[in-house]
Design an enzyme around this catalytic site. Structure first.
Site, PDB file in Angstrom:
ATOM      1  N   SER A  83       0.822  -1.206   0.000  1.00  0.00           N
ATOM      2  CA  SER A  83       0.000   0.000   0.000  1.00  0.00           C
ATOM      3  C   SER A  83       0.858   1.259   0.000  1.00  0.00           C
ATOM      4  CB  SER A  83      -0.941  -0.039   1.205  1.00  0.00           C
ATOM      5  OG  SER A  83      -1.651  -1.242   1.229  1.00  0.00           O
ATOM      6  N   HIS A 106      -2.715  -1.697  -4.188  1.00  0.00           N
ATOM      7  CA  HIS A 106      -4.176  -1.780  -4.287  1.00  0.00           C
ATOM      8  C   HIS A 106      -4.777  -0.384  -4.284  1.00  0.00           C
ATOM      9  CE1 HIS A 106      -4.986  -1.857   0.380  1.00  0.00           C
ATOM     10  NE2 HIS A 106      -4.177  -0.887   0.025  1.00  0.00           N
TER      11      HIS A 106
END
Length: 256
Positions: A83, A106
């Site tokens: 992330s 993501h």
């Protein structure tokens, strides 16, 4: 001399760092990285990353500080760069990954509330955020924005060899070909509910007469149940916890 900078644990804001220190939870905030870069003063730095991610804006700030740094920046992904931490990893002039490490990318997420118009606006904000985040991957890998946005939407996990293939990294440490390993991410961010409760119930952390062993134990007893329950629920989810908007301190936090 090479200066070491650790990016470990969740990526948090500067004003939350003291709470993590209280609980002795490893975390990284922008001011810690900035201080290390000032200390380095143009010398080479090596950034060691093992982080599940965290706040988007703070991750962007750390990425930008590293990209702007006048000296050579080497990034070593030693565990997980997921992330927001994966964005930070892209700031290296040279990026290395351990054969046992992973990268995960993501879409951004956030907690929000309101009517259908608010939800539509929130969706647009998240789309804009994703398109901002993807630039770090485009610059490093040379892949197209469209392809990378697709990989973000699919929540893509990369072992060392796949990360090298996608040009997210320049080198696999210790070996020529990475082996395939599996593991799970377990973010340990303190829930916003607990942070806000701590702020409201124990605001003057700098007063030495207030911060004593006895009243700290009393305070922690009060918040222990919330902390454990919220953390347990968050750790059962595969991604970072979604932030919430509280009545006490309205805010929007992008978790990435």
């Amino acid at each position: 001399m090479t200066i070491r900078i650790d990016v470990k644990g969740p990526i948090i804001s500067n004003d939350e760092a003291w709470i993590y220190e209280w609980f002795e939870i490893e975390a990284t905030c922008p001011k810690t990285v900035t201080s290390k870069l000032l200390e380095a003063n143009g010398e080479d730095v090596t950034v060691y990353i093992n982080s599940p991610g965290g706040y988007v804006d703070e991750g962007s700030e750390i990425y930008t500080e590293l990209k702007n740094y006048s000296g050579h920046v080497e990034v070593q992904i030693v565990g997980l760069a997921a992330s927001a931490a994966s964005v930070i990893a892209m700031a290296g002039d040279k990026v290395k990954i351990s054969p046992t490490a992973q990268i995960m990318i993501h879409n951004a997420s956030m907690g929000y509330r309101g009517d259908h118009r608010d939800m539509e606006k929130a969706a647009e904000i998240l789309k804009v955020t994703d398109r901002a985040i993807v630039n770090a991957y485009v610059i490093k890998s040379g892949m197209s924005e469209e392809e990378l946005l697709g990989k973000m939407a699919d929540e893509t996990w990369m072992g060392a060899q796949k990360a090298l293939e996608y040009k997210f990294v320049d080198e696999i440490m210790f070996m020529d070909n990475a082996i395939k390993l599996t593991a799970s991410s377990s973010p340990n961010m303190i829930p916003p509910k607990v942070i806000n409760s701590l702020r409201n119930g124990f605001p003057n952390k700098a007063d030495p007469n207030l911060v004593t062993q006895d009243n700290l134990k009393e305070m922690l007893t009060h918040f222990k149940k919330d902390f454990l329950e919220e953390t347990k629920m968050n750790n059962e989810k595969p991604n970072e916890p979604k932030a919430t908007v509280t009545a006490e301190k309205p805010q929007i936090r992008f978790i990435f």
